[in-house]
Design a protein around this motif. Structure first.
Motif, short mmCIF file in Angstrom:
data_model
loop_
_atom_site.label_atom_id
_atom_site.label_comp_id
_atom_site.label_asym_id
_atom_site.label_seq_id
_atom_site.Cartn_x
_atom_site.Cartn_y
_atom_site.Cartn_z
N PHE A 26 0.84 -1.19 0.00
CA PHE A 26 0.00 0.00 0.00
C PHE A 26 0.87 1.25 0.00
O PHE A 26 0.63 2.19 -0.75
N ASP A 27 1.86 1.27 0.86
CA ASP A 27 2.76 2.44 0.95
C ASP A 27 3.48 2.68 -0.37
O ASP A 27 3.60 3.82 -0.82
N ALA A 28 3.95 1.61 -0.98
CA ALA A 28 4.66 1.75 -2.26
C ALA A 28 3.73 2.32 -3.34
O ALA A 28 4.13 3.19 -4.11
N TYR A 29 2.50 1.83 -3.37
CA TYR A 29 1.53 2.37 -4.33
C TYR A 29 1.26 3.84 -4.07
O TYR A 29 1.23 4.66 -4.99
N CYS A 30 1.05 4.19 -2.81
CA CYS A 30 0.73 5.59 -2.46
C CYS A 30 1.88 6.53 -2.83
O CYS A 30 1.65 7.65 -3.26
N LYS A 31 3.11 6.08 -2.68
CA LYS A 31 4.26 6.90 -3.07
C LYS A 31 4.29 7.15 -4.57
O LYS A 31 4.87 8.13 -5.03
N LYS A 32 3.63 6.27 -5.34
CA LYS A 32 3.55 6.44 -6.79
C LYS A 32 2.30 7.24 -7.19
O LYS A 32 2.04 7.43 -8.37
N GLY A 33 1.51 7.68 -6.20
CA GLY A 33 0.31 8.45 -6.51
C GLY A 33 -0.91 7.59 -6.78
O GLY A 33 -1.88 8.05 -7.36
N ILE A 34 -0.86 6.33 -6.36
CA ILE A 34 -1.98 5.40 -6.53
C ILE A 34 -2.59 5.19 -5.14
O ILE A 34 -1.91 4.75 -4.22
N TYR A 35 -3.88 5.52 -5.00
CA TYR A 35 -4.50 5.54 -3.68
C TYR A 35 -5.64 4.54 -3.57
O TYR A 35 -6.19 4.09 -4.57
N PHE A 36 -6.00 4.22 -2.32
CA PHE A 36 -7.00 3.19 -2.04
C PHE A 36 -8.02 3.67 -1.03
O PHE A 36 -7.70 4.42 -0.11
N VAL A 37 -9.25 3.20 -1.21
CA VAL A 37 -10.29 3.32 -0.20
C VAL A 37 -10.64 1.89 0.15
O VAL A 37 -11.01 1.10 -0.71
N SER A 38 -10.47 1.54 1.41
CA SER A 38 -10.69 0.15 1.82
C SER A 38 -11.10 0.10 3.27
O SER A 38 -10.71 0.94 4.07
N ARG A 39 -11.90 -0.88 3.61
CA ARG A 39 -12.22 -1.10 5.02
C ARG A 39 -11.03 -1.81 5.65
O ARG A 39 -10.42 -2.68 5.06
N LEU A 40 -10.72 -1.41 6.86
CA LEU A 40 -9.64 -2.07 7.58
C LEU A 40 -10.17 -3.30 8.31
O LEU A 40 -11.34 -3.35 8.69
N LYS A 41 -9.31 -4.26 8.49
CA LYS A 41 -9.67 -5.41 9.31
C LYS A 41 -9.82 -4.92 10.75
O LYS A 41 -9.20 -3.95 11.16
N SER A 42 -10.63 -5.59 11.52
CA SER A 42 -10.91 -5.16 12.88
C SER A 42 -9.67 -5.17 13.77
O SER A 42 -9.60 -4.42 14.74
N ASN A 43 -8.67 -5.96 13.44
CA ASN A 43 -7.46 -6.04 14.26
C ASN A 43 -6.29 -5.24 13.67
O ASN A 43 -5.15 -5.38 14.11
N ALA A 44 -6.57 -4.38 12.68
CA ALA A 44 -5.51 -3.60 12.05
C ALA A 44 -4.95 -2.57 13.05
O ALA A 44 -5.70 -1.95 13.80
N VAL A 45 -3.65 -2.44 13.05
CA VAL A 45 -2.99 -1.43 13.89
C VAL A 45 -2.57 -0.29 12.97
O VAL A 45 -1.82 -0.52 12.02
#
Length: 50
Positions: A26-45
């Motif tokens: 995800f971080d690598a994509y975002c650094k390239k200007g590619i973004y996401f909308v996603s639900r997080l898992k309930s245990n995500a930190v």
């Protein structure tokens, strides 16, 4: 498999469910200007950086 679904066009936003949890990717994509909308898992930190 995620790389096969992503087009490398900047300013693109992808929407999908919470089944993908490779945060480094995800971080690598975002650094390239590619973004996401996603639900997080309930245990995500997460840490909000502003």
């Amino acid at each position: 498999m995620m790389d096969d679904m992503i087009t490398y066009e900047q300013e693109t936003i992808y929407v999908f469910d919470r089944t993908y949890v490779d945060y480094e990717k995800f971080d690598a994509y975002c650094k390239k200007g590619i973004y996401f909308v996603s639900r997080l898992k309930s245990n995500a930190v997460v840490e909000v950086l502003w």
